[in-house]
Design a protein around this motif. Structure first.
Motif, PDB file in Angstrom:
ATOM      1  N   TYR A  31     -16.395 -13.639   4.069  1.00 62.36           N
ATOM      2  CA  TYR A  31     -17.525 -12.987   3.416  1.00 62.36           C
ATOM      3  C   TYR A  31     -18.416 -12.271   4.410  1.00 62.36           C
ATOM      4  O   TYR A  31     -18.411 -12.553   5.603  1.00 62.36           O
ATOM      5  CB  TYR A  31     -18.325 -14.004   2.589  1.00 62.36           C
ATOM      6  N   LYS A  32     -19.195 -11.338   3.883  1.00 66.30           N
ATOM      7  CA  LYS A  32     -19.990 -10.426   4.699  1.00 66.30           C
ATOM      8  C   LYS A  32     -20.898 -11.156   5.694  1.00 66.30           C
ATOM      9  O   LYS A  32     -21.772 -11.919   5.296  1.00 66.30           O
ATOM     10  CB  LYS A  32     -20.854  -9.546   3.803  1.00 66.30           C
ATOM     11  N   LYS A  33     -20.698 -10.852   6.962  1.00 62.60           N
ATOM     12  CA  LYS A  33     -21.576 -11.306   8.043  1.00 62.60           C
ATOM     13  C   LYS A  33     -21.361 -10.368   9.218  1.00 62.60           C
ATOM     14  O   LYS A  33     -20.216 -10.114   9.613  1.00 62.60           O
ATOM     15  CB  LYS A  33     -21.280 -12.743   8.460  1.00 62.60           C
ATOM     16  N   CYS A  34     -22.447  -9.848   9.768  1.00 64.91           N
ATOM     17  CA  CYS A  34     -22.330  -8.886  10.860  1.00 64.91           C
ATOM     18  C   CYS A  34     -21.558  -9.485  12.029  1.00 64.91           C
ATOM     19  O   CYS A  34     -21.850 -10.597  12.478  1.00 64.91           O
ATOM     20  CB  CYS A  34     -23.725  -8.441  11.312  1.00 64.91           C
ATOM     21  N   CYS A  35     -20.575  -8.747  12.535  1.00 65.08           N
ATOM     22  CA  CYS A  35     -19.769  -9.219  13.665  1.00 65.08           C
ATOM     23  C   CYS A  35     -20.538  -9.178  14.984  1.00 65.08           C
ATOM     24  O   CYS A  35     -20.065  -9.720  15.985  1.00 65.08           O
ATOM     25  CB  CYS A  35     -18.501  -8.366  13.795  1.00 65.08           C
ATOM     26  N   LEU A  36     -21.718  -8.535  14.995  1.00 65.47           N
ATOM     27  CA  LEU A  36     -22.481  -8.407  16.232  1.00 65.47           C
ATOM     28  C   LEU A  36     -23.818  -9.154  16.195  1.00 65.47           C
ATOM     29  O   LEU A  36     -24.593  -9.078  17.157  1.00 65.47           O
ATOM     30  CB  LEU A  36     -22.743  -6.927  16.544  1.00 65.47           C
ATOM     31  N   CYS A  37     -24.093  -9.838  15.097  1.00 64.89           N
ATOM     32  CA  CYS A  37     -25.284 -10.690  15.036  1.00 64.89           C
ATOM     33  C   CYS A  37     -25.075 -11.693  13.906  1.00 64.89           C
ATOM     34  O   CYS A  37     -24.022 -11.733  13.278  1.00 64.89           O
ATOM     35  CB  CYS A  37     -26.562  -9.877  14.846  1.00 64.89           C
ATOM     36  N   ASP A  38     -26.075 -12.484  13.631  1.00 67.83           N
ATOM     37  CA  ASP A  38     -25.939 -13.524  12.614  1.00 67.83           C
ATOM     38  C   ASP A  38     -26.366 -13.064  11.223  1.00 67.83           C
ATOM     39  O   ASP A  38     -26.446 -13.874  10.306  1.00 67.83           O
ATOM     40  CB  ASP A  38     -26.771 -14.758  13.007  1.00 67.83           C
ATOM     41  N   CYS A  39     -26.634 -11.804  11.029  1.00 64.72           N
ATOM     42  CA  CYS A  39     -27.122 -11.317   9.739  1.00 64.72           C
ATOM     43  C   CYS A  39     -26.036 -11.457   8.665  1.00 64.72           C
ATOM     44  O   CYS A  39     -24.913 -10.957   8.835  1.00 64.72           O
ATOM     45  CB  CYS A  39     -27.559  -9.859   9.839  1.00 64.72           C
ATOM     46  N   ASP A  40     -26.368 -12.155   7.593  1.00 68.07           N
ATOM     47  CA  ASP A  40     -25.437 -12.245   6.465  1.00 68.07           C
ATOM     48  C   ASP A  40     -26.127 -11.909   5.150  1.00 68.07           C
ATOM     49  O   ASP A  40     -25.736 -12.381   4.087  1.00 68.07           O
ATOM     50  CB  ASP A  40     -24.796 -13.638   6.401  1.00 68.07           C
ATOM     51  N   ILE A  41     -27.172 -11.076   5.238  1.00 72.20           N
ATOM     52  CA  ILE A  41     -27.843 -10.595   4.034  1.00 72.20           C
ATOM     53  C   ILE A  41     -26.905  -9.594   3.352  1.00 72.20           C
ATOM     54  O   ILE A  41     -26.633  -8.518   3.886  1.00 72.20           O
ATOM     55  CB  ILE A  41     -29.191  -9.929   4.367  1.00 72.20           C
ATOM     56  N   GLU A  42     -26.396  -9.995   2.195  1.00 68.67           N
ATOM     57  CA  GLU A  42     -25.305  -9.265   1.535  1.00 68.67           C
ATOM     58  C   GLU A  42     -25.565  -7.760   1.463  1.00 68.67           C
ATOM     59  O   GLU A  42     -24.716  -6.948   1.821  1.00 68.67           O
ATOM     60  CB  GLU A  42     -25.119  -9.839   0.126  1.00 68.67           C
ATOM     61  N   HIS A  58     -26.663  -2.413  13.349  1.00 66.94           N
ATOM     62  CA  HIS A  58     -25.526  -2.329  14.269  1.00 66.94           C
ATOM     63  C   HIS A  58     -24.506  -1.287  13.829  1.00 66.94           C
ATOM     64  O   HIS A  58     -23.765  -0.745  14.654  1.00 66.94           O
ATOM     65  CB  HIS A  58     -24.873  -3.707  14.432  1.00 66.94           C
ATOM     66  N   ASP A  59     -24.440  -1.001  12.524  1.00 66.89           N
ATOM     67  CA  ASP A  59     -23.555   0.072  12.046  1.00 66.89           C
ATOM     68  C   ASP A  59     -23.922   1.400  12.701  1.00 66.89           C
ATOM     69  O   ASP A  59     -23.046   2.113  13.219  1.00 66.89           O
ATOM     70  CB  ASP A  59     -23.656   0.179  10.522  1.00 66.89           C
ATOM     71  N   LYS A  60     -25.198   1.744  12.712  1.00 66.30           N
ATOM     72  CA  LYS A  60     -25.640   2.997  13.329  1.00 66.30           C
ATOM     73  C   LYS A  60     -25.511   2.947  14.851  1.00 66.30           C
ATOM     74  O   LYS A  60     -25.106   3.926  15.497  1.00 66.30           O
ATOM     75  CB  LYS A  60     -27.089   3.291  12.931  1.00 66.30           C
ATOM     76  N   MET A  61     -25.858   1.816  15.437  1.00 71.18           N
ATOM     77  CA  MET A  61     -25.742   1.696  16.891  1.00 71.18           C
ATOM     78  C   MET A  61     -24.295   1.836  17.346  1.00 71.18           C
ATOM     79  O   MET A  61     -24.008   2.468  18.369  1.00 71.18           O
ATOM     80  CB  MET A  61     -26.293   0.342  17.350  1.00 71.18           C
ATOM     81  N   PHE A  62     -23.378   1.259  16.557  1.00 75.83           N
ATOM     82  CA  PHE A  62     -21.961   1.346  16.914  1.00 75.83           C
ATOM     83  C   PHE A  62     -21.461   2.777  16.743  1.00 75.83           C
ATOM     84  O   PHE A  62     -20.753   3.313  17.604  1.00 75.83           O
ATOM     85  CB  PHE A  62     -21.151   0.386  16.031  1.00 75.83           C
ATOM     86  N   GLU A  63     -21.832   3.426  15.645  1.00 76.02           N
ATOM     87  CA  GLU A  63     -21.370   4.796  15.396  1.00 76.02           C
ATOM     88  C   GLU A  63     -21.800   5.749  16.509  1.00 76.02           C
ATOM     89  O   GLU A  63     -21.024   6.622  16.932  1.00 76.02           O
ATOM     90  CB  GLU A  63     -21.923   5.309  14.058  1.00 76.02           C
ATOM     91  N   TYR A  64     -23.016   5.586  17.000  1.00 76.43           N
ATOM     92  CA  TYR A  64     -23.537   6.507  18.019  1.00 76.43           C
ATOM     93  C   TYR A  64     -23.337   6.001  19.447  1.00 76.43           C
ATOM     94  O   TYR A  64     -23.808   6.620  20.391  1.00 76.43           O
ATOM     95  CB  TYR A  64     -25.026   6.777  17.765  1.00 76.43           C
TER      96      TYR A  64
END
Length: 377
Positions: A260-271, A312-318
């Protein structure tokens, strides 16, 4: 008072079973039994023009869906099709031993209560009050807790995507029935949260279609069925115009790889804050000279993806944050101020789990790192 029983299940409804059911319903009058054609593991008690459907569990709570969950959609369909003005529906458990008190079975009881069904002999379970699910988050947390104990046989997944809850449901046998049950109860929850519910069929064995009765039941509960394709590993059977953008399938493959959804680069799991992020970007896949079939494969490949929070999605993209091929996190400090570096470090784990790094994952990562001008060490 009459009790109507399907001929197919005649042997399951012995006089002792019928009398136990009637006693749990506080009915002690004389009754007659009528057998009829049809299907559904249940009996109907008819008294004073009121019809009560009673779903009967199996005699022993062995297995998972086979004990109770597989019977509920079939009987629910019979119930909603019944045009009687006075009607009710409930469940009777033949087994109330410890086997009937597993976390999976408790979840089933909570699911049927979410749909408004009553368990007439609930007190005999002796597990305290069984409450319906109040939110999608509550349901998901309970499922994740069960999954950590027994990761096998995940018959259905569901995720919260913006304004809808998406259910990925298998189609075959008891798994298929459990998936339909899950979708119906999550649709009830979604409506309370001001959202809609969508059902995406997952091919299992050779089953590629939802049964007509299950389709009607999903429609009754307001579940929109995705009719354009079915999920088969990394393949898509398309009825609409072909495209490599199949985000629903991509999310499903990430669920299978990462859970289930959980950021691979931090502990955020807010759906609602977690995004299915591509490593090798969809734009670059679209613009490549790859054959269309290969474009579609790469677009839905779980090895080409990560669950990432919005930050992290934006940080990773850029390229502000990326990964070395050994899973070590790299922060692009050249383009950041000291305060920004400090902030990024404070919200970022400095490595990802080693078990997600496959050969294909590394190849996608190399493409990404060349794009953001990072070496591939």
């Amino acid at each position: 008072m009459k009790t109507f029983i399907k001929e197919k299940y005649k042997s399951d409804f012995t006089r002792d079973v019928i009398e136990c059911i009637l006693k749990s319903m506080s009915k002690h009058a004389e009754y007659s039994v009528c057998y009829e054609e049809g299907y559904g593991h249940h009996l109907v008690v008819e008294e004073n023009e009121k019809r009560t459907y009673v779903i009967l569990s199996r005699e022993v709570a062995d297995g998972r869906n086979a004990f109770l969950a597989q019977y509920i959609p079939t009987v629910l369909y019979q119930y909603i099709k019944d045009k009687s003005k006075k009607k009710n529906i409930c469940v009777y458990l033949q087994d109330v031993s410890s086997k009937a008190k597993t976390s999976f079975n408790i979840d089933t009881y909570r699911s049927i209560k979410t749909l408004g069904l009553k368990i007439v002999n609930e007190k005999e379970l002796n597990v305290g009050g069984i409450s319906p699910y109040g939110s999608f988050c509550e349901w998901k947390n309970a499922k994740m807790q069960r999954q950590s104990k027994n990761p096998a046989n995940q018959s259905s997944y569901a995720i919260d995507e913006d304004d809808e809850i998406v259910v990925y449901g298998k189609l075959f046998g008891a798994n298929g029935k459990e998936s339909v049950l899950t979708a119906c109860q999550l649709s009830k929850i979604a409506q309370k949260e001001g959202k809609s519910a969508k059902y995406i069929p997952v091919k299992e064995h050779d089953t590629t279609q939802i049964g007509c009765n299950d389709r009607d039941l999903l429609d009754y509960y307001g579940v929109r069925i995705d009719r354009d394709y079915i999920v088969v590993n990394n393949q898509v059977s398309i009825t609409a115009k072909s495209t490599c953008r199949h985000q629903d399938l991509f999310r499903y493959n990430l669920l299978q790889k990462y859970g289930y959804k959980k950021c691979c680069l931090c502990d955020c799991d807010i759906e609602s804050n977690i995004i299915a992020s591509h490593i090798h970007r969809i734009t670059d896949i679209d613009n490549s000279k790859l054959p269309e079939e290969e474009k579609r494969r790469e677009a839905v490949d779980a090895d080409n993806g990560l669950w990432l929070c919005a930050n992290h999605d934006k940080m990773f993209e850029y390229g502000i944050v990326t990964l070395k091929i050994n899973g070590e996190v790299v922060i692009n400090e050249v383009e950041l101020k000291d305060s920004q570096i400090k902030y990024v470090r404070s919200i970022t784990d400095m490595s990802v789990k080693k078990d997600i790094i496959s050969k294909a994952f590394v190849e996608y990562l190399k493409i990404h790192n060349r794009r953001v001008r990072l070496g591939n060490d």
